[in-house]
Design a protein around this motif. Sequence first.
Motif, mmCIF file in Angstrom:
data_model
loop_
_atom_site.group_PDB
_atom_site.id
_atom_site.type_symbol
_atom_site.label_atom_id
_atom_site.label_comp_id
_atom_site.label_asym_id
_atom_site.label_seq_id
_atom_site.Cartn_x
_atom_site.Cartn_y
_atom_site.Cartn_z
ATOM 1 N N ALA A 149 0.837 -1.205 0.000
ATOM 2 C CA ALA A 149 0.000 0.000 0.000
ATOM 3 C C ALA A 149 0.873 1.257 0.000
ATOM 4 O O ALA A 149 0.557 2.260 -0.657
ATOM 5 C CB ALA A 149 -0.932 0.010 1.208
ATOM 6 N N LEU A 150 1.997 1.191 0.739
ATOM 7 C CA LEU A 150 2.913 2.335 0.777
ATOM 8 C C LEU A 150 3.500 2.601 -0.597
ATOM 9 O O LEU A 150 3.567 3.755 -1.043
ATOM 10 C CB LEU A 150 4.020 2.075 1.792
ATOM 11 C CG LEU A 150 5.132 3.124 1.848
ATOM 12 C CD1 LEU A 150 4.577 4.486 2.257
ATOM 13 C CD2 LEU A 150 6.242 2.681 2.811
ATOM 14 N N ALA A 151 3.936 1.525 -1.294
ATOM 15 C CA ALA A 151 4.533 1.710 -2.617
ATOM 16 C C ALA A 151 3.520 2.315 -3.582
ATOM 17 O O ALA A 151 3.842 3.221 -4.370
ATOM 18 C CB ALA A 151 5.039 0.377 -3.143
ATOM 19 N N THR A 152 2.277 1.804 -3.533
ATOM 20 C CA THR A 152 1.237 2.344 -4.414
ATOM 21 C C THR A 152 1.010 3.822 -4.134
ATOM 22 O O THR A 152 0.868 4.644 -5.051
ATOM 23 C CB THR A 152 -0.074 1.564 -4.213
ATOM 24 O OG1 THR A 152 0.160 0.179 -4.481
ATOM 25 C CG2 THR A 152 -1.160 2.094 -5.117
ATOM 26 N N ARG A 153 0.989 4.170 -2.820
ATOM 27 C CA ARG A 153 0.751 5.568 -2.445
ATOM 28 C C ARG A 153 1.895 6.479 -2.925
ATOM 29 O O ARG A 153 1.656 7.561 -3.462
ATOM 30 C CB ARG A 153 0.600 5.666 -0.925
ATOM 31 C CG ARG A 153 0.418 7.098 -0.392
ATOM 32 C CD ARG A 153 -0.848 7.772 -0.948
ATOM 33 N NE ARG A 153 -2.037 7.019 -0.649
ATOM 34 C CZ ARG A 153 -2.752 7.161 0.463
ATOM 35 N NH1 ARG A 153 -2.384 8.053 1.352
ATOM 36 N NH2 ARG A 153 -3.828 6.441 0.666
ATOM 37 N N LEU A 154 3.135 6.044 -2.780
ATOM 38 C CA LEU A 154 4.276 6.876 -3.184
ATOM 39 C C LEU A 154 4.340 7.046 -4.697
ATOM 40 O O LEU A 154 4.709 8.125 -5.196
ATOM 41 C CB LEU A 154 5.578 6.266 -2.657
ATOM 42 C CG LEU A 154 5.771 6.347 -1.130
ATOM 43 C CD1 LEU A 154 7.058 5.644 -0.725
ATOM 44 C CD2 LEU A 154 5.813 7.814 -0.688
ATOM 45 N N VAL A 155 3.996 5.991 -5.445
ATOM 46 C CA VAL A 155 3.962 6.120 -6.912
ATOM 47 C C VAL A 155 2.927 7.158 -7.319
ATOM 48 O O VAL A 155 3.154 7.981 -8.209
ATOM 49 C CB VAL A 155 3.674 4.754 -7.559
ATOM 50 C CG1 VAL A 155 3.385 4.923 -9.053
ATOM 51 C CG2 VAL A 155 4.854 3.807 -7.364
ATOM 52 N N ALA A 156 1.764 7.132 -6.660
ATOM 53 C CA ALA A 156 0.708 8.083 -6.987
ATOM 54 C C ALA A 156 1.119 9.512 -6.624
ATOM 55 O O ALA A 156 0.685 10.476 -7.272
ATOM 56 C CB ALA A 156 -0.573 7.707 -6.258
ATOM 57 N N LEU A 157 1.991 9.643 -5.619
ATOM 58 C CA LEU A 157 2.387 10.979 -5.153
ATOM 59 C C LEU A 157 3.669 11.494 -5.816
ATOM 60 O O LEU A 157 4.079 12.631 -5.558
ATOM 61 C CB LEU A 157 2.600 10.962 -3.637
ATOM 62 C CG LEU A 157 1.370 10.742 -2.750
ATOM 63 C CD1 LEU A 157 1.787 10.664 -1.287
ATOM 64 C CD2 LEU A 157 0.364 11.870 -2.946
ATOM 65 N N GLU A 158 4.288 10.655 -6.659
ATOM 66 C CA GLU A 158 5.607 11.012 -7.188
ATOM 67 C C GLU A 158 5.592 12.366 -7.903
ATOM 68 O O GLU A 158 6.455 13.219 -7.683
ATOM 69 C CB GLU A 158 6.103 9.919 -8.133
ATOM 70 C CG GLU A 158 7.482 10.217 -8.707
ATOM 71 C CD GLU A 158 7.996 9.101 -9.624
ATOM 72 O OE1 GLU A 158 9.113 9.257 -10.139
ATOM 73 O OE2 GLU A 158 7.263 8.105 -9.816
ATOM 74 N N ARG A 159 4.605 12.588 -8.765
ATOM 75 C CA ARG A 159 4.577 13.838 -9.511
ATOM 76 C C ARG A 159 4.323 15.035 -8.593
ATOM 77 O O ARG A 159 4.967 16.078 -8.725
ATOM 78 C CB ARG A 159 3.489 13.781 -10.579
ATOM 79 C CG ARG A 159 3.418 15.026 -11.432
ATOM 80 C CD ARG A 159 2.491 14.838 -12.609
ATOM 81 N NE ARG A 159 2.443 16.032 -13.434
ATOM 82 C CZ ARG A 159 1.721 16.151 -14.547
ATOM 83 N NH1 ARG A 159 1.013 15.097 -14.990
ATOM 84 N NH2 ARG A 159 1.732 17.265 -15.235
ATOM 85 N N ALA A 160 3.393 14.863 -7.630
ATOM 86 C CA ALA A 160 3.092 15.959 -6.710
ATOM 87 C C ALA A 160 4.298 16.294 -5.847
ATOM 88 O O ALA A 160 4.583 17.477 -5.577
ATOM 89 C CB ALA A 160 1.901 15.587 -5.836
ATOM 90 N N ILE A 161 5.031 15.252 -5.417
ATOM 91 C CA ILE A 161 6.234 15.501 -4.621
ATOM 92 C C ILE A 161 7.287 16.221 -5.459
ATOM 93 O O ILE A 161 7.971 17.141 -4.992
ATOM 94 C CB ILE A 161 6.788 14.170 -4.071
ATOM 95 C CG1 ILE A 161 5.811 13.574 -3.060
ATOM 96 C CG2 ILE A 161 8.152 14.387 -3.404
ATOM 97 C CD1 ILE A 161 6.182 12.167 -2.605
ATOM 98 N N GLY A 162 7.408 15.826 -6.732
ATOM 99 C CA GLY A 162 8.358 16.495 -7.622
ATOM 100 C C GLY A 162 8.010 17.967 -7.810
ATOM 101 O O GLY A 162 8.888 18.846 -7.793
ATOM 102 N N ASP A 163 6.733 18.261 -7.987
ATOM 103 C CA ASP A 163 6.297 19.664 -8.120
ATOM 104 C C ASP A 163 6.598 20.442 -6.841
ATOM 105 O O ASP A 163 7.013 21.613 -6.886
ATOM 106 C CB ASP A 163 4.799 19.734 -8.421
ATOM 107 C CG ASP A 163 4.464 19.219 -9.813
ATOM 108 O OD1 ASP A 163 5.399 19.158 -10.650
ATOM 109 O OD2 ASP A 163 3.288 18.889 -10.062
ATOM 110 N N CYS A 164 6.377 19.783 -5.697
ATOM 111 C CA CYS A 164 6.643 20.434 -4.414
ATOM 112 C C CYS A 164 8.121 20.793 -4.287
ATOM 113 O O CYS A 164 8.469 21.925 -3.914
ATOM 114 C CB CYS A 164 6.224 19.510 -3.274
ATOM 115 S SG CYS A 164 6.650 20.091 -1.625
ATOM 116 N N LEU A 165 8.990 19.848 -4.623
ATOM 117 C CA LEU A 165 10.422 20.116 -4.548
ATOM 118 C C LEU A 165 10.851 21.145 -5.591
ATOM 119 O O LEU A 165 11.730 21.977 -5.345
ATOM 120 C CB LEU A 165 11.199 18.814 -4.735
ATOM 121 C CG LEU A 165 11.038 17.795 -3.597
ATOM 122 C CD1 LEU A 165 11.580 16.441 -4.020
ATOM 123 C CD2 LEU A 165 11.750 18.290 -2.345
#
Length: 716
Positions: A547-563
């Motif tokens: 579940a963690l891996a699925t969640r991080l994949v879904a958040l990858e783009r948003a985290i990239g935009d944040c950084l």
Amino acid sequence: MSNHPLGAACATRTDPFRVLEEIKRLTLERLGGLPGTLYGPIEDALALSATHVDRDAFQYEDQAALWSLRHQQAAQVMRYRQQLARGFDEFRTLRAPGRNYLTMGLLDESQLDLHIAGERVGEALTQRYQKSLEMVEARLHTLAGTLGLQNMVNPVGPGRLATAFVEAFDGVRIPAQLRGHLFGFYESALARVLDDLYGQTSHLLAQAGYGIERESAERVSAASEAASGANAGASGLGAAPSVTLEELRGLLHAWREGAIRPELFSAPHAPQRTLQGRRDLRVEEVVSVASLLQSEPTDAFARALAGSGELRAAIRERLGEGARRLGLSPDHTTIGRDSEDAIDLVAMVFESLFASQELHERCRRLYARLVLPYVKVALGDRALFDQPEHPARKLLDAITEACAGNNAETQFERELFERAALVAQRVAIEYRENMAVFEQAFAELDALLLQQRQRVFLQEERAAQAVHGRERLQHAREHADAVVGRRLSAQPLCEATASFLGTSWRHHLLQVLLRDGVDSARFAEAVALGDALVEADGLAARAEGRALATRLVALERAIGDCLGSSGQDDTAAQHGLVALVRGLAWPDAARAVHPLPPRADAEDDGEDRKLWLAGGTDTLPPQDPAVVQSLRALTVGEWLHLTDAEGKTIKAKVGWISPLTSRRMLVNERGSRVLVASVDELAALVAQGRLAAAAAPRAFSEALAQVGERLRRATA
């Protein structure tokens, strides 16, 4: 005037539209041709200035522009009449424009100059005809009520008449000196007809049955009290007492006749007494003596203004010398009481100017040249002390505006001072009981002052934008910190998640708030990212790897935009993402509730703290509700006396009111920020005696009020 008693309305009223049409007809009849009457006097004024100023290029430009304007005279008159009529249309349809705040970039410099000149004319005439306007507007309010209109704009008010004149020259570039003459002579032309126009308008409204009803009468009464400063005194802000010529003369006479403590004055400075066996010089004789001397060197007056003696004594001594030259021996003549009044009041006004205004040493000779011309004006025209719009008062106000605080640090400041010195010299040479000299000198100097007022206006705009920007930043920081702080304290988090939320995500929230606002979809998405990371940390703590891996994949783009919003390039953003994933990969990593870390940009708060009084409102004792209410009612443009930390009292204007914090930014007469404070903080200054109400800057009027206070103290 209406025959109806106060508070009673006429049983039968004339159709309000017919009344408005009659006032419109009267207005167009009295004012409609004004623009076309100005060019003759302007041409004379330009011709006069050409004989004294070596500025051939500028003179040619002025003459060429005047020639062009004359050829467009018919179109200007037509546009002016259309604008006058439009004021009545706006009244009927409630299309009231309200106050127009000029927006940077929407007007070119020439049009901005016209608008500023128009505002000055409107403000001057509003002050001059305040009582007449109160009556007219109260009756118009009654008429508006019969039409069901809750608000109205006076179609014959000075502001509307100034706007009509500005619009008549829409799109026309007018050189500075010509523009000064144009608006100066327009103001003078209006002043010759507005008394009658307002009187006839008020009479028409009353005759048609639109008398002052009780509510309107109360409004007129309240406005009159405001004009006199009574309301400011009642609210605790205080106000400079107004003073009349008769009151000043009474105080002077009491001073001279010994109704003072003798120890206040040494013998050389004591008031002149009546001298036995000597006749009083007639006023005409004193004027002749002053005329003989006015163009001669004035070193004695300059020394007196420097504090080496009393100006009134220097004037008497100089006039005594001139009297001898005309065969009027001081052994047989003396200065009469009326002449003494004029001399003393002029001397005290000039001394008060140097005591209260920021006038540099080089100004002494400039003002010294003006002493005898102003004595002559005072001898022949008591209106000098009664009428704020007297030409000689307006010129002294303009000269003081040009000189006060002028350090001659820029080319424009040097040019402004030189122009002020030039008009002072012209008055000293040319004044022969003809007030046109003062009017023409004022028009020429005011043309340059319009440029200074524009600079002050832009300075105020820049100061307001700077404060607003810092307040927006501070407000956004506080909001972002609150959002981050709640997530960090909601549940135990690993160090990687807490570090990401307290640095990169915190900065991202701040940027989104500044760019898009709290109600934007982007901010909602940014907040959702933080919540998702907190949930992901919980998944990691429970070792729910899939579940963690699925969640991080879904958040990858948003985290990239944040950084990326922190200015990191793709490589740095990838490293940040890897560090976050690595931290979440260990279910048994230490987890704790984290405090909000200090901001990396905390040193910037020092500038924020300078914007308002130290301590904020939470450390202030409760303030007088009446004072707080009166301060809250202050609008942009209202003036105050502010005493700074060093004990120096300055004039400060409300330059801006923050839409975020409601703090008031106070600026000085040069448009520079002097204080940003909350209403409660301002009330604390009032309680300390450091803040009081003030009238709009009028150097002569302020000096006259100070003379009255000085004499009151002396005769107390």
